[in-house]
Design a protein around this motif. Structure first.
Motif, mmCIF file in Angstrom:
data_model
loop_
_atom_site.group_PDB
_atom_site.id
_atom_site.type_symbol
_atom_site.label_atom_id
_atom_site.label_comp_id
_atom_site.label_asym_id
_atom_site.label_seq_id
_atom_site.Cartn_x
_atom_site.Cartn_y
_atom_site.Cartn_z
ATOM 1 N N GLY A 119 60.349 65.106 50.549
ATOM 2 C CA GLY A 119 59.592 65.468 49.343
ATOM 3 C C GLY A 119 58.190 65.843 49.754
ATOM 4 O O GLY A 119 57.887 65.888 50.942
ATOM 5 N N ALA A 185 55.231 68.043 41.020
ATOM 6 C CA ALA A 185 55.695 66.771 41.570
ATOM 7 C C ALA A 185 55.687 65.706 40.478
ATOM 8 O O ALA A 185 55.057 65.877 39.430
ATOM 9 N N TYR A 219 58.982 63.315 44.774
ATOM 10 C CA TYR A 219 59.954 64.336 44.384
ATOM 11 C C TYR A 219 59.500 65.056 43.128
ATOM 12 O O TYR A 219 58.423 64.760 42.597
ATOM 13 N N ASN A 220 60.307 65.987 42.685
ATOM 14 C CA ASN A 220 59.924 66.758 41.497
ATOM 15 C C ASN A 220 59.870 65.873 40.258
ATOM 16 O O ASN A 220 60.433 64.781 40.238
#
Lengths: 235, 472
Positions: A119, A185, A219-220
């Motif tokens: 990530g 993010a 992470y997203n």
């Protein structure tokens, strides 16, 4: 939270150590609900094989020694291990590397960890200032911290708005916000981590000198974050 | 700390009923003489309203003022003691002060903690006497307090060597005495009004936090400025600053921007956390505005002292010189502000009233053949335009048809009646300086370059944004 963390800290202190190995540091973090991977400390290669099977390959091996704080420098990390055969080989290799790096290294075990999905890398850190007490640091990981020193600090404890301000404060903010078509993010996950770290440090400030969560994979949006490596140094 | 306590405790430092000057002497140029003279002259001028009690066992009078052998002998209305006797005599004198019941003491004398163990021991003895008797101490090793309005002036540099600034709305706090003296001298020249100055030297007792709290309650003070070398009690500093900044802006200039301790740190964070980085964090968290340098500090302070707070960050620029307007526009971008988009009405109003060669826009250029009335049209239009938050008026006083005094009056009038801050920029030499002073005396801050003017505006905006964040 505090009791659990203190138990680990006191055990380390009882052994005459000032630094927690990654495994111990992550247990402290875990007790405060911070996101750490499912990892296990193997004392023998057979244990490591068992844990690897439980986790599912590929796995990561990280040798835990209080004398080796910089694991990459000592080459005691083995990534992307795909099967039992490779695990055995790498087990030997990292033990030999450890011996070469520090012949007196006391080995507490080997951390068997899942291979994490990469990530965006961030770093969250803690240091104690002689005048103002503990401060929390936030920045993007890798070269952003190593070379550009693109980090920002606040004094502990911080509030939610401080955490947001810190994230927006760094020059690399667009990388988190989603530059060039990238998805943003999970900023809420970062804020949540920072507040938990603030709480942890506020509780344990009499014991902690320094702490690095580095790197942390973010992470997203909506997918959370994971602390990949952690280091805690006691007073 | 409740209001009554800190205000009550520190008030005698700034408005004493009677001041005892321990170590006053008739020997010209000695510290004890300069301080005595300061009070005496201010009393003669009618500025200092309290009584002056020189204390010196070897004298019966100094320049016609009755001198007392001991602090124990001075009349009851003495509520401030200023000490300038050798360090070794100070602890005993503190005991006498305690017995006398005086609660506020300025110890000018140096030679304490800064000199070593014996000095530190004496400091602790002094502090203990103070704590046991509820005495507050400014110093030791300082130049003390300067309050132009009440005539308190313990700055031991004679007026023949150092000018004193006029009174104003800025409080200035510094550890360094040399810095205090240089700053006052400079502020006098730069026409910057100082409401209260405190130099606290070794900071044995009264510290930054105490002073910022006092100034929060002080109606004369609109902005608090600090020259900080170090903070003793970091937590107290943070807590107090947090309490004060929602009410009054605090500006700090921090020296020693180098990093320390970095080598000893074994973590990333430790190695990146230099003293300066931590101060930056403290300032951000507490809403303290950080000054880059001395000039920046007072540029900001002057804006707060004289201007109303803006509603937003949209800057409108009026100029009579194109180049200066461009410089100001560049500065708007540089300091993260926005150029206001003028409303249709504003543009129409100006175009109708301007000659064809004047430029209505942002910046609005009233051009080199302007008179004061053309400026008035532009200022009026900007004041009425809801899209403008801060007005920067660049006045190149040199243009031939401009009546300087007329423009000054227009600026002062709108600065007073508009609820928007108006900042003036006047570039030039001696003649400009002359008019700039008049304009400042009428309540409009004036800056020597467009960049400095816009940077001061940016400080107003930064503070307003901080206040808004607090409300969230």
């Amino acid at each position: 939270m505090k009791e659990e963390a203190l138990k680990i800290i006191n055990e380390v202190l009882a052994q005459g150590r000032k630094s927690l190995v990654e495994y111990e540091a992550k247990q402290v973090l875990k007790s405060y609900g911070l996101p750490v991977p499912e990892e296990k400390l193997a004392k023998t290669v057979d244990e490591a094989i068992k844990y690897a099977e439980e986790l599912g390959y590929p796995v990561v091996l990280k040798l835990m020694s209080p004398q080796i704080l910089h694991k990459s420098d000592a080459r005691v990390i083995a990534l992307k291990i795909k099967d039992e055969e490779e695990l055995k080989k790498k087990w030997e290799e990292i033990h030999e590397n450890a011996k070469k790096y520090r012949p007196d290294a006391e080995i507490l075990g080997v951390l068997v960890a899942p291979m994490l999905k990469p990530g965006r890398e961030i770093i969250i850190g803690i240091t104690e200032d002689p005048q103002f007490g503990h401060a929390i640091m936030f920045g993007l990981g890798g070269i952003f911290v190593e070379i550009l020193k693109d980090v920002t600090f606040r004094i502990i404890p911080i509030e939610e708005k401080d955490a947001w301000a810190m994230i927006r404060n760094i020059k690399g903010y667009p990388i988190l916000a989603g530059a060039r078509g990238e998805e943003p993010a999970d900023m809420k996950a970062i804020v949540d981590m920072m507040l938990k770290v603030s709480q942890l440090v506020d509780d344990l400030k009499d014991y902690l000198k320094e702490m690095d969560l580095n790197p942390v994979f973010v992470y997203n949006e909506g997918e959370g974050a994971m602390i990949v490596d952690a280091r805690i140094i006691l007073k | 700390m409740e209001k009554s306590r800190i205000v009550e405790e520190l008030k005698p430092f700034f408005e004493p009923k009677g001041v005892a000057i321990i170590g006053a002497t008739d020997k010209k140029g000695k510290v004890g003489n300069v301080i005595f003279e300061n009070f005496k002259v201010n009393k003669e001028k009618g500025i200092f309203k309290g009584n002056i009690y020189p204390v010196n066992p070897k004298l019966t009078e100094i320049e016609g003022v009755k001198c007392y052998p001991s602090i124990k002998d001075v009349p009851e209305d003495a509520d401030l003691a200023v000490i300038s006797i050798p360090a070794k005599f100070v602890p005993a004198t503190m005991k006498d002060i305690a017995e006398k019941g005086i609660k506020s003491v300025i110890i000018i004398t140096g030679g304490f903690g800064e000199l070593g163990e014996e000095g530190k021991r004496m400091e602790q003895e002094i502090l203990q006497i103070a704590r046991e008797n509820g005495i507050r101490i400014v110093g030791p090793n300082c130049v003390g307090v300067y309050v132009p309005e009440t005539g308190v002036d313990t700055v031991f540099l004679p007026e023949t060597k150092m000018d004193r600034p006029e009174t104003g709305a800025i409080a200035f706090v510094t550890q360094s005495g040399a810095f205090a003296a240089a700053m006052l001298d400079w502020a006098a020249m730069a026409n910057i009004g100082i409401g209260k100055m405190v130099s606290y030297g070794n900071k044995l007792d009264v510290d930054d936090a105490d002073l910022m709290e006092y100034f929060m309650y002080d109606d004369q003070i609109r902005v608090i400025t600090f020259y900080i070398e170090g903070v003793k009690d970091g937590r107290k500093f943070i807590e107090t600053a947090r309490k004060v900044t929602p009410h009054k802006p605090i500006i700090a200039l921090k020296s020693g921007r180098t990093e320390y301790g970095a080598k000893a740190a074994s973590s990333h964070t430790g190695s990146l956390a230099g003293a300066d980085t931590i101060y930056d964090a403290v300032f951000k968290q507490t809403g303290i505005l950080r000054a880059e340098d001395f000039e920046h500090m007072f540029d900001m302070a002057k804006a707060f002292a004289k201007c109303k707070l803006p509603k937003g960050d949209r800057i409108g620029i009026i100029t009579d010189g194109g180049g200066a307007g461009v410089m100001a526009s560049d500065a708007v971008a540089k300091f993260g502000l926005k150029m206001a988009e003028l409303s249709e009405e504003t543009l129409k109003y100006m175009k109708e009233k301007f000659p064809p060669h004047a430029v209505a826009g942002n910046p609005t250029d009233v051009v080199g053949d302007t008179d004061a009335q053309r400026y008035k049209i532009a200022i009026e239009a900007f004041v009425n335009d809801p899209n403008v938050d801060v007005i920067v008026v660049i006045t190149l006083f040199q243009v031939p048809l401009l009546d300087e005094m007329e423009l000054i009056d227009i600026l002062a009038e709108y600065a007073k009646k508009s609820d928007k801050p108006i900042i003036a920029v006047a570039m030039g030499g001696k003649k400009t300086e002359y008019y700039a002073k008049i304009l400042e005396d009428k309540g409009v801050p004036v800056y020597l370059t467009p960049e400095r003017g816009v940077r001061a505006a940016a400080a107003l905006v930064q503070y307003v944004k901080y206040l808004e964040k607090l409300k969230e």
